[in-house]
Design a protein around this motif. Structure first.
Motif, PDB file in Angstrom:
ATOM      1  N   HIS A 665       0.832  -1.209   0.000  1.00  0.00           N
ATOM      2  CA  HIS A 665       0.000   0.000   0.000  1.00  0.00           C
ATOM      3  C   HIS A 665       0.870   1.264   0.000  1.00  0.00           C
ATOM      4  O   HIS A 665       0.577   2.231  -0.719  1.00  0.00           O
ATOM      5  N   LEU A 666       1.905   1.249   0.813  1.00  0.00           N
ATOM      6  CA  LEU A 666       2.784   2.424   0.876  1.00  0.00           C
ATOM      7  C   LEU A 666       3.441   2.688  -0.473  1.00  0.00           C
ATOM      8  O   LEU A 666       3.589   3.838  -0.883  1.00  0.00           O
ATOM      9  N   GLY A 667       3.830   1.631  -1.153  1.00  0.00           N
ATOM     10  CA  GLY A 667       4.414   1.813  -2.476  1.00  0.00           C
ATOM     11  C   GLY A 667       3.454   2.522  -3.426  1.00  0.00           C
ATOM     12  O   GLY A 667       3.844   3.411  -4.187  1.00  0.00           O
ATOM     13  N   ARG A 668       2.176   2.149  -3.365  1.00  0.00           N
ATOM     14  CA  ARG A 668       1.170   2.794  -4.222  1.00  0.00           C
ATOM     15  C   ARG A 668       0.939   4.247  -3.799  1.00  0.00           C
ATOM     16  O   ARG A 668       0.794   5.142  -4.637  1.00  0.00           O
ATOM     17  N   ILE A 669       0.890   4.455  -2.476  1.00  0.00           N
ATOM     18  CA  ILE A 669       0.685   5.816  -1.966  1.00  0.00           C
ATOM     19  C   ILE A 669       1.835   6.726  -2.402  1.00  0.00           C
ATOM     20  O   ILE A 669       1.619   7.848  -2.877  1.00  0.00           O
ATOM     21  N   PHE A 670       3.058   6.244  -2.239  1.00  0.00           N
ATOM     22  CA  PHE A 670       4.221   7.041  -2.626  1.00  0.00           C
ATOM     23  C   PHE A 670       4.162   7.388  -4.104  1.00  0.00           C
ATOM     24  O   PHE A 670       4.463   8.515  -4.517  1.00  0.00           O
ATOM     25  N   ALA A 671       3.800   6.396  -4.930  1.00  0.00           N
ATOM     26  CA  ALA A 671       3.748   6.627  -6.373  1.00  0.00           C
ATOM     27  C   ALA A 671       2.689   7.676  -6.719  1.00  0.00           C
ATOM     28  O   ALA A 671       2.914   8.564  -7.551  1.00  0.00           O
ATOM     29  N   LYS A 672       1.513   7.601  -6.084  1.00  0.00           N
ATOM     30  CA  LYS A 672       0.432   8.543  -6.388  1.00  0.00           C
ATOM     31  C   LYS A 672       0.759   9.961  -5.918  1.00  0.00           C
ATOM     32  O   LYS A 672       0.373  10.944  -6.564  1.00  0.00           O
ATOM     33  N   LEU A 673       1.433  10.065  -4.783  1.00  0.00           N
ATOM     34  CA  LEU A 673       1.727  11.386  -4.226  1.00  0.00           C
ATOM     35  C   LEU A 673       3.072  11.934  -4.689  1.00  0.00           C
ATOM     36  O   LEU A 673       3.430  13.071  -4.350  1.00  0.00           O
ATOM     37  N   GLY A 674       3.824  11.116  -5.421  1.00  0.00           N
ATOM     38  CA  GLY A 674       5.100  11.596  -5.955  1.00  0.00           C
ATOM     39  C   GLY A 674       6.205  11.715  -4.932  1.00  0.00           C
ATOM     40  O   GLY A 674       7.078  12.582  -5.032  1.00  0.00           O
ATOM     41  N   VAL A 675       6.190  10.841  -3.920  1.00  0.00           N
ATOM     42  CA  VAL A 675       7.250  10.821  -2.917  1.00  0.00           C
ATOM     43  C   VAL A 675       7.880   9.435  -2.896  1.00  0.00           C
ATOM     44  O   VAL A 675       7.340   8.487  -3.472  1.00  0.00           O
ATOM     45  N   ARG A 676       9.045   9.351  -2.197  1.00  0.00           N
ATOM     46  CA  ARG A 676       9.745   8.070  -2.180  1.00  0.00           C
ATOM     47  C   ARG A 676      10.045   7.557  -0.776  1.00  0.00           C
ATOM     48  O   ARG A 676      10.509   6.433  -0.621  1.00  0.00           O
ATOM     49  N   THR A 677       9.808   8.377   0.226  1.00  0.00           N
ATOM     50  CA  THR A 677      10.183   7.980   1.579  1.00  0.00           C
ATOM     51  C   THR A 677       9.156   8.470   2.590  1.00  0.00           C
ATOM     52  O   THR A 677       8.317   9.336   2.300  1.00  0.00           O
ATOM     53  N   ARG A 678       9.240   7.930   3.801  1.00  0.00           N
ATOM     54  CA  ARG A 678       8.375   8.379   4.889  1.00  0.00           C
ATOM     55  C   ARG A 678       8.606   9.864   5.190  1.00  0.00           C
ATOM     56  O   ARG A 678       7.653  10.618   5.420  1.00  0.00           O
ATOM     57  N   VAL A 679       9.881  10.258   5.219  1.00  0.00           N
ATOM     58  CA  VAL A 679      10.178  11.654   5.530  1.00  0.00           C
ATOM     59  C   VAL A 679       9.580  12.570   4.472  1.00  0.00           C
ATOM     60  O   VAL A 679       8.994  13.611   4.780  1.00  0.00           O
ATOM     61  N   GLU A 680       9.692  12.176   3.197  1.00  0.00           N
ATOM     62  CA  GLU A 680       9.104  12.986   2.132  1.00  0.00           C
ATOM     63  C   GLU A 680       7.586  13.051   2.297  1.00  0.00           C
ATOM     64  O   GLU A 680       6.963  14.100   2.034  1.00  0.00           O
ATOM     65  N   LEU A 681       6.966  11.942   2.718  1.00  0.00           N
ATOM     66  CA  LEU A 681       5.522  11.943   2.927  1.00  0.00           C
ATOM     67  C   LEU A 681       5.150  12.912   4.045  1.00  0.00           C
ATOM     68  O   LEU A 681       4.168  13.664   3.944  1.00  0.00           O
ATOM     69  N   MET A 682       5.941  12.921   5.124  1.00  0.00           N
ATOM     70  CA  MET A 682       5.668  13.837   6.229  1.00  0.00           C
ATOM     71  C   MET A 682       5.844  15.293   5.806  1.00  0.00           C
ATOM     72  O   MET A 682       5.063  16.176   6.186  1.00  0.00           O
ATOM     73  N   LEU A 683       6.893  15.553   5.019  1.00  0.00           N
ATOM     74  CA  LEU A 683       7.103  16.915   4.537  1.00  0.00           C
ATOM     75  C   LEU A 683       5.968  17.345   3.605  1.00  0.00           C
ATOM     76  O   LEU A 683       5.527  18.500   3.627  1.00  0.00           O
ATOM     77  N   LEU A 684       5.480  16.403   2.782  1.00  0.00           N
ATOM     78  CA  LEU A 684       4.345  16.709   1.913  1.00  0.00           C
ATOM     79  C   LEU A 684       3.104  17.000   2.755  1.00  0.00           C
ATOM     80  O   LEU A 684       2.315  17.915   2.448  1.00  0.00           O
ATOM     81  N   ALA A 685       2.936  16.226   3.830  1.00  0.00           N
ATOM     82  CA  ALA A 685       1.804  16.473   4.724  1.00  0.00           C
ATOM     83  C   ALA A 685       1.889  17.862   5.333  1.00  0.00           C
ATOM     84  O   ALA A 685       0.883  18.576   5.467  1.00  0.00           O
ATOM     85  N   LEU A 686       3.097  18.265   5.707  1.00  0.00           N
ATOM     86  CA  LEU A 686       3.291  19.600   6.267  1.00  0.00           C
ATOM     87  C   LEU A 686       2.898  20.678   5.257  1.00  0.00           C
ATOM     88  O   LEU A 686       2.197  21.638   5.582  1.00  0.00           O
ATOM     89  N   ARG A 687       3.335  20.488   4.013  1.00  0.00           N
ATOM     90  CA  ARG A 687       2.988  21.475   2.981  1.00  0.00           C
ATOM     91  C   ARG A 687       1.479  21.460   2.698  1.00  0.00           C
ATOM     92  O   ARG A 687       0.873  22.510   2.480  1.00  0.00           O
ATOM     93  N   SER A 688       0.886  20.277   2.697  1.00  0.00           N
ATOM     94  CA  SER A 688      -0.548  20.174   2.443  1.00  0.00           C
ATOM     95  C   SER A 688      -1.342  20.863   3.545  1.00  0.00           C
ATOM     96  O   SER A 688      -2.332  21.560   3.289  1.00  0.00           O
ATOM     97  N   ALA A 689      -0.899  20.670   4.788  1.00  0.00           N
ATOM     98  CA  ALA A 689      -1.581  21.322   5.903  1.00  0.00           C
ATOM     99  C   ALA A 689      -1.436  22.832   5.826  1.00  0.00           C
ATOM    100  O   ALA A 689      -2.362  23.585   6.129  1.00  0.00           O
ATOM    101  N   ARG A 690      -0.258  23.269   5.398  1.00  0.00           N
ATOM    102  CA  ARG A 690       0.024  24.699   5.327  1.00  0.00           C
ATOM    103  C   ARG A 690      -0.802  25.384   4.243  1.00  0.00           C
ATOM    104  O   ARG A 690      -1.256  26.508   4.394  1.00  0.00           O
ATOM    105  N   HIS A 691      -0.977  24.696   3.128  1.00  0.00           N
ATOM    106  CA  HIS A 691      -1.664  25.308   1.986  1.00  0.00           C
ATOM    107  C   HIS A 691      -3.091  24.809   1.818  1.00  0.00           C
ATOM    108  O   HIS A 691      -3.748  25.184   0.851  1.00  0.00           O
TER     109      HIS A 691
END
Length: 692
Positions: A665-691
């Protein structure tokens, strides 16, 4: 010197900093002359692996300086005699030609010798022989006799060899090498064998590894057993630096060459060197083999206390198994340097730095059996300098450590000690202060022998992390681990703030020798990124309390930054700002200005998000709004669990699925959101929350 280093690197003529400093001294600071002379040197000379030629080669820039200078024949001859005297390794010479007295351009020596014929040089040496004889200066007379074109008498070579031994005993390794080298070139038989050994051992003491190997290989392969054993320790050190690994020499084959009692001690020293060299490179198995050989040899030679005990202690320290009650040595290396490392590795960095200051260390001038005769050599001083820089780094004085290393690099062969640790330190300190690699670090890297190239992947990961390119940092870190996670035996700050999904930082082989508080800081950063959000509220106060025991401002700052990022990701703007401000102040205190800049940018982004009214209390709702169009309901819930800090195993338990299903599931999530790691996912979450 910095502009010259930069220019030489641009010309693909990278030189060791201490070589460039020597060229600047000998060429009156003229940059054009330095560039042209550097181009005329071979690679080993530029890297400091062989001594500079004497005199230096005549280049167009020097010819231009003296284009209008036309001394008479008599004046030219007088100048030549003075120049040849000035180029000798002896402290004084018998001529008083006024044109080359103090204050005259150093380049004149190069010009005078370079524009003289072979016959003129030979005649000048002969005149100097007579003048030295009149002054009853046997060594100077022998030097000029041996330097002339005609074959000298054997007495000259013998005198040079005696002078070389005296120079070694007086602590002048450079002079010892030059005297012995000329004696070897102008002799045969027993005198030549002894001169080869003396020149080779002195060359290694100066850091001239290629020169040492050239002089010592012949007696080791074709000389007597005594000669082979006498030069074995220095030859092992030279070849280890040149090849990047300790030569695969069988202790039994070396021991078989011990044919008389006095050779046993030479074999013991060779075994001691081999054990220490293996330990510097983290080769535990071969270090053990050589330690066994050392124990046997010192027992036979009666040198257990003076040689065996301190070397065994030193070797185990490098292998990460030292103890506070280990036997200490005497003198500048086994006593001073390793005594300081032992204190620091036990947690008392200040005590180690006080020892290295030497003023309060009573044994600094004592004989060191491990390096007997070379206690004051450039190579031993380089070990002391690199050890001091390492301890300053451990203490968290990043800027001071960088400045001290730059000063040492201009004087000493700092790329040799501890298997190239000085080069690794130069690179990491540059990155911490400026975010990039400066000319000193790049020149030291270029000066390494090709087989000894250090691993650059961690450096590139740090550099990417400091400018916010998390995906690049992740990629370099993953590649580094795939290649076996190579790293120095002695701990140097790296990067563990970022890690790919499923990446077990605890599985990475650690440094053999790491300061206890560096270990604590690393574990706290790991906890900050892995503790589930449900447990974070209860664990955070305890983790913060543990962090207060970290004395290094640099290590403490990295922990505070990790706590701050964790708080920001989980909607705690106030806590995030508190930790990030603390990290900023600590990074600035340590001089790690590139790390400070990264934290300052995070604070700026955090403040901007608040100013825009994007309250972090609505972070989860904002993330849902942004990600719902791209993810299935199951994927969205799983992604939010990851952002919440849950591990794969915890997610699998909560969703009643296998860990493998979570990974898919994580592999699919990463592919859809354009990230490759947990840290990148967290940083994306931070940007999503901000904007949102």
């Amino acid at each position: 010197m910095i502009p010259v280093l930069e220019r030489l690197l641009a010309l693909d003529l990278g030189c060791a900093p201490h070589v460039v400093a020597a060229l600047l001294r000998r060429l009156d600071g003229d940059r054009e002359s330095v560039e042209q002379v550097a181009g005329a040197l071979d690679a080993a000379q530029r890297r400091g692996l062989r001594p500079l030629p004497s005199p230096l080669p005549l280049v167009p820039a020097i010819e231009t300086v003296f284009a209008g200078f036309a001394p008479s024949r008599e004046e030219k001859h007088a100048l030549l005699e003075q120049a040849l005297g000035a180029e000798s390794p002896l402290p004084s010479h018998p001529c008083d030609a006024p044109a080359l007295r103090e204050g005259a351009p150093q380049r004149m020596v190069v010009w005078v010798v370079g524009t003289s014929t072979a016959d003129e040089i030979r005649d000048a040496h002969q005149k100097l022989v007579r003048r030295c004889a009149e002054r009853r200066d046997a060594t100077a007379s022998a030097w000029h006799e041996a330097s002339g074109a005609a074959p000298p008498e054997g007495a000259a070579a013998a005198e040079l060899l005696r002078a070389a031994v005296r120079s070694r005993e007086e602590g002048d390794s450079e002079r010892s090498m030059r005297l012995a080298a000329l004696a070897a070139q102008r002799s045969s038989g027993a005198i030549r064998d002894q001169a080869l050994l003396t020149a080779g051992v002195a060359a290694m003491a100066c850091g001239y590894a290629a020169e040492a190997a050239a002089w010592l290989t012949e007696p080791f392969r074709h000389g007597s057993d005594h000669s082979a054993l006498f030069g074995a320790a220095a030859l092992l050190a030279a070849e280890s630096h040149l090849r990047g690994v300790v030569p695969a020499l069988d202790p039994a084959s070396l021991r078989s060459r011990v044919t008389r009692a006095e050779d046993g001690y030479a074999y013991a020293r060779a075994a001691a060197f081999a054990a220490a060299l293996c330990a510097e490179r983290g080769d535990r198995a071969r270090a053990r083999v050589w330690l066994d050989a050392l124990r046997t040899a010192t027992s036979a030679a009666g040198a257990e206390r003076e040689l065996r005990d301190p070397v065994v202690s030193m070797t185990w320290l490098l292998l990460g198994e030292g103890h506070a009650d280990d036997a200490g040595g005497s003198g500048p290396l086994t006593g001073l340097v390793y005594g300081a490392l032992r204190e620091a590795a036990g947690g008392d960095v200040e005590a180690g730095l006080r020892m290295l200051a030497a003023g309060d260390y009573r044994g600094v001038d004592e004989r060191d059996p491990f390096i007997a005769g070379f206690e004051r050599s450039p190579l031993v001083e380089a070990y002391r300098a690199v050890a001091e820089v390492l301890l300053l780094t451990w203490r968290g004085d990043i800027l001071t450590a960088r400045e001290r290393l730059a000063v040492a690099a201009a004087k000493l062969p700092v790329s040799i000690p501890f298997a190239g640790l000085g080069v690794v330190l130069a690179r990491r300190l540059d990155l911490a202060v400026t975010g990039g690699l400066g000319p000193v670090a790049l020149s030291l890297t270029a000066a390494l022998p090709s087989p000894a190239r250090i691993d650059h992947l961690v450096d590139r990961a740090v550099q990417a992390h400091l400018v916010g390119r998390t995906d690049e940092a992740m990629a370099f870190l993953r590649l580094w681990v795939d290649r076996g996670a190579p790293q120095p035996v002695l701990a140097v700050p790296g990067i563990d703030e970022v890690a790919p999904v499923g990446f077990d930082l605890e599985a990475i082989p650690r440094h053999r020798v790491e300061l206890p508080e560096m270990t604590l800081a690393r574990l706290l950063r790991l906890r900050a990124s892995t503790v589930p959000q449900t447990a974070w509220a209860s664990e955070a106060p305890q983790l913060e309390e543990e962090a207060r025991g970290i004395r290094s401002p640099f290590e403490r700052a990295r922990v505070s930054a990790a706590f701050g990022l964790r708080a920001v990701i989980h909607d705690d703007a106030r806590g995030g700002r508190r930790h990030l401000r603390a990290a900023l102040a600590l990074f600035e205190e340590s001089g790690a200005l590139a790390w400070a800049k990264l934290v300052a940018e995070r604070l700026r982004m955090l403040d901007q998000s608040v100013e825009r009214g994007d309250e972090l209390g609505d972070a989860v709702a904002a993330i849902r709004r942004r990600w719902e169009p791209m993810l299935t309901r199951r994927e969205l819930e799983l992604a939010l669990a990851v952002v919440g800090g849950a591990s794969n195993r915890e997610i699998a338990s909560s969703f009643s699925v296998s860990v493998r299903t979570v990974e898919v599931h994580l592999g699919r999530i990463f592919a859809k959101l354009g990230v490759r790691t947990r840290v990148e996912l967290m940083l994306l979450a931070l940007r999503s929350a901000r904007h949102g």
